[in-house]
Design a protein around this motif. Structure first.
Motif, short mmCIF file in Angstrom:
data_model
loop_
_atom_site.label_atom_id
_atom_site.label_comp_id
_atom_site.label_asym_id
_atom_site.label_seq_id
_atom_site.Cartn_x
_atom_site.Cartn_y
_atom_site.Cartn_z
N CYS A 115 0.82 -1.21 0.00
CA CYS A 115 0.00 0.00 0.00
C CYS A 115 0.86 1.27 0.00
O CYS A 115 0.32 2.37 0.13
N TYR A 116 2.16 1.11 -0.13
CA TYR A 116 3.07 2.24 -0.28
C TYR A 116 3.68 2.15 -1.68
O TYR A 116 4.74 1.56 -1.87
N ARG A 156 -0.32 2.73 -7.35
CA ARG A 156 -1.09 3.88 -6.89
C ARG A 156 -2.58 3.70 -7.18
O ARG A 156 -3.43 4.06 -6.38
N GLN A 160 -5.52 3.86 -4.59
CA GLN A 160 -6.56 4.87 -4.85
C GLN A 160 -7.97 4.26 -4.73
O GLN A 160 -8.85 4.81 -4.07
N LEU A 213 -3.25 5.55 6.08
CA LEU A 213 -2.94 5.55 4.65
C LEU A 213 -3.35 6.87 4.00
O LEU A 213 -2.65 7.40 3.13
N HIS A 258 -0.71 9.33 4.84
CA HIS A 258 0.51 9.12 4.05
C HIS A 258 0.35 9.65 2.62
O HIS A 258 1.28 10.24 2.07
N HIS A 259 -0.81 9.40 2.01
CA HIS A 259 -0.97 9.60 0.57
C HIS A 259 -1.92 10.74 0.19
O HIS A 259 -2.32 10.84 -0.97
N TRP A 288 -1.68 12.89 -3.17
CA TRP A 288 -2.00 12.45 -4.53
C TRP A 288 -3.31 11.67 -4.64
O TRP A 288 -3.79 11.42 -5.75
N LEU A 289 -3.91 11.28 -3.52
CA LEU A 289 -5.19 10.58 -3.61
C LEU A 289 -6.28 11.52 -4.12
O LEU A 289 -6.53 12.59 -3.54
N ARG A 330 -6.00 18.04 2.37
CA ARG A 330 -4.58 17.84 2.07
C ARG A 330 -3.70 18.85 2.83
O ARG A 330 -2.66 18.49 3.37
N SER A 363 7.13 10.37 6.74
CA SER A 363 6.36 9.32 6.06
C SER A 363 7.21 8.12 5.67
O SER A 363 6.83 6.97 5.93
N GLN A 414 6.85 4.26 6.95
CA GLN A 414 6.57 3.15 6.03
C GLN A 414 7.52 1.99 6.26
O GLN A 414 7.12 0.82 6.30
#
Length: 703
Positions: free
Chosen positions: A64-65, A72, A76, A208, A211-212, A215-216, A224, A238, A242
């Motif tokens: 998931c990283y 991705r 997503q 998660l 972390h993301h 870009w999610l 964000r 981050s 991970q």
């Protein structure tokens, strides 16, 4: 009850796609995931007393990283419960012989509170590899149903369907009792500050998102900014988090695997023994070149009979239509436009099917990953990556999915370079052009059992590969990047191809080619027939008058008069005017205005060249039995009195089609993958300029 959605998830090379084919058969659809050009395969599975179950085959992912765009996409979709593709349940596919490597992503998805089944694929290898698997104990320790399946041998599928049915009917019974991983102190501080901002199902889901969030797509812009503030405030790093999580997860599930999957004494496996030869630094590249040479030789030399059968069918169809319909424009349109145009391209379907067959077999047996490993160091020198080899080989089938496959390349510069040069590898759309022109450029004969024409065919493919590599080197020198390169690749074991998978893949690819190319060719053939049949009234009348005068002066027969009239009217038509307009530009390459028309139309798609030739040379031909190659061979240049398709012109055209960017769909995919029109324009410009200059040099030297 609405149709439930089941997601197939797993590491690359876990056998996930084989299982997908087994569960869905031919009840499949191929499209793109929303908003991206990654191919999405979905299908329908029938289970008694349940609505049709939609199966979605997600791209392979390790964690998931993500380190690639494919990964991705998986993150997503699986972190967006409100998304259209969020599954009701997950079937997680793992290679039972490599379970200790395949459970990282499993435990992450399990902690997302998703109902899951663990499929131990490759069950047919348990005995062969000397494994002892405690399926019941593994299920108890992991907290999910575990089913041993062999997608290759079609074993365990009924048990898997029953497990899926139970999961869909009672998903609450398959919720995790406790997570595999608890977020650390810093992570909990960040999540505490964001508890109201992150729409998360549980702590790990929230982690998660934290972390993301950058870009999610489903995370709002306002959130964000707050995530970034919370991370800075709490000193949350981050990447370090991970790594710590990954190590802790391995510490959790590796003992479970050791206790439930016992191996025989270590011994050299069949794959390792074969790799000693196939990945050898000297013998490996030699074997690769030999495999490619045999592949291209087979494409040219072993598909003659089915091609002749298709040619005969379209000849017979055209003659039958002309004999049974009254003369007129509609009959001419059917025979000279539609049937001639489609027949001129569909005759090459056997070769296209053979190309997809060979590439699919190479993927199935596990050779593609070896090719990536084998050439990684060489690719690095040209600014590419070992994974670029997979894209370049796949580009011989079609550049579009090949460009999509670059999403597994983590380094931006290497991915961009691979996208830019992949269209230089000769795709299946070039096969019709190569086959018909090689017959004019190269005499028949053999050399140590290899046909001259087959060797020339292979040479064109190698010319495309060499030009791709040199172009990448030039781009490497122009583009600057500090991003470090690495290749992370799992070597699958060598296995006999699953012929069901091979058959389904070839059928889907050929069907897609026929449908997509067929629509373009049908439209262009109809338009071209109209442009070639009609023209400015004054020019057409003048052409008829000139022919009538010539017939009277020379006393030509009816057939000769008909051929002369067809030729003069074609030149006076709208298509003739277009060809005459661009003729001065292409004359240094050895092309006349008729070839100019074909070049103009084939910028939509390369394969249209042969369909255009078939349409142009069919119009007004007195002898319907003549095939397109025979008709082209008879074409004479009125200025020189020589054959139009002499070796110099044929080689010039071949080189032009090796290098030219003649596929609007490829440009569109490049635009989507690079995020704008800058790189597609550069790609089109440099490939067209390379094609023009190279073709001109070849023609001037040979003539």
């Amino acid at each position: 009850m609405t149709s439930p959605v089941v997601g197939l998830v797993g590491n690359p090379n876990s056998g996930k796609s084989s299982l997908f084919n087994l569960l869905t058969g031919l009840r499949q659809r191929v499209g793109n995931f929303p908003g991206v050009t990654v191919e999405k395969k979905s299908g329908v599975m029938r289970i008694e007393n349940l609505p049709p179950v939609e199966i979605i085959d997600f791209p392979g992912a390790y964690s998931c990283y993500p380190t690639s765009l494919d990964e991705r996409l998986v993150v997503q979709e699986l972190t967006n419960p409100k998304g259209d593709l969020f599954p009701d349940a997950i079937v997680y596919v793992a290679d039972v012989t490599k379970l200790d490597k395949h459970l990282l992503l499993f435990t992450q998805l399990r902690d997302l509170d998703l109902p899951m089944i663990l499929v131990l694929n490759m069950a047919d290898l348990i005995e062969e590899e000397g494994l002892q698997v405690d399926v019941t104990g593994l299920s108890r320790r992991l907290g999910v149903p575990v089913v041993a399946v062999s997608a290759r041998a079609n074993k365990g599928v009924s048990e898997l369907k029953k497990a899926i049915a139970d999961l869909l009917r009672n998903p609450q019974e398959f919720r995790p009792e406790e997570p595999f991983y608890e977020p650390g102190v810093l992570a909990r501080d960040v999540l505490g500050d964001l508890r109201q901002e992150l729409p998360a199902r549980n702590d790990y889901h929230a982690l998660l998102l934290a972390h993301h969030a950058s870009w999610l797509k489903h995370v709002p812009e306002k959130t964000r900014h707050k995530v970034q503030e919370a991370r800075v405030k709490n000193g949350f790093h981050s990447l370090r988090a991970q790594v710590e999580e990954t190590m802790e997860r391995y510490d959790t599930f590796e003992p479970i695997v050791r206790d439930t999957v016992r191996r025989a004494k270590n011994k050299s496996s069949f794959s390792e023994r074969v790799d000693d030869i196939l990945t050898h630094r000297v013998f490996g590249p030699m074997i690769f070149v030999l495999i490619m040479l045999l592949l291209f030789q087979a494409l040219f030399a072993w598909t003659g009979w089915p091609m002749e059968g298709i040619e005969w069918f379209f000849e017979t169809l055209g003659n039958t239509v002309r004999e049974n319909l009254s003369e007129g424009w509609f009959t001419d349109l059917l025979v000279d436009g539609i049937i001639a145009g489609l027949g001129g391209v569909l005759v090459f379907v056997p070769q296209i099917a053979a190309l997809f067959l060979f590439i699919t077999i190479l993927e199935e047996v596990g050779y593609m990953a070896r090719a990536a490993y084998l050439f990684d160091s060489l690719m690095q020198r040209f600014g590419l990556n070992g994974r670029s080899v997979v894209a370049l080989i796949s580009g011989h089938a079609c550049a579009i999915p090949a460009i999509m496959s670059t999403r597994t390349i983590a380094n931006w510069k290497e991915r961009l370079l691979t996208i830019m040069v992949t269209p230089l590898t000769s795709c299946s759309a070039r096969i019709p052009v190569y086959v018909i022109l090689i017959s004019f450029a190269v005499p028949k004969g053999t050399f140590f059992g290899f046909g001259y024409q087959g060797l020339a065919f292979a040479g064109l493919y190698f010319l495309g590969i060499i030009s791709a590599m040199l172009s990448a080197l030039i781009f490497k020198l122009v583009l600057k990047s500090r991003e470090r390169s690495f290749l992370m690749l799992e070597m699958p074991d060598y296995r006999t191809p699953v012929w069901r998978n091979v058959g389904i893949t070839v059928w889907q690819k050929v069907k897609s080619f026929i449908m997509e190319a067929g629509k373009i060719i049908l439209l262009i053939s109809i338009v071209l027939w109209g442009l070639s049949t009609y023209g400015p009234s004054g020019a057409m009348e003048e052409a008829r008058a000139q022919v009538q005068k010539t017939v009277e002066e020379q006393g030509l027969s009816d057939d000769d008069a008909a051929d002369l009239l067809a030729s003069e009217q074609l030149e006076a038509s709208y298509a003739g005017h277009v060809g005459k307009f661009i003729e001065p530009v292409i004359q240094p390459l050895g092309y006349d205005w008729k070839i100019g028309i074909a070049l103009f139309t084939s910028f939509a798609a390369r394969e249209v060249f042969v369909g255009t030739m078939a349409t142009i040379y069919s119009i007004g031909s007195a002898d319907d039995e003549l095939r397109i190659r025979d008709r082209m061979a008879e074409e004479i240049n009125p200025r020189t009195g020589e054959q139009v398709y002499n070796p110099a012109t044929a080689w010039s055209l071949l080189v032009f089609y090796v290098f030219a960017m003649m596929c609007m769909s490829t440009l569109a995919v490049t635009k989507r993958e690079t995020g704008g029109w800058k790189w597609p324009v550069i790609q089109f410009t440099f490939m067209t300029a390379l094609a023009y200059v190279s073709a001109m040099v070849v023609y001037q030297v040979l003539s």
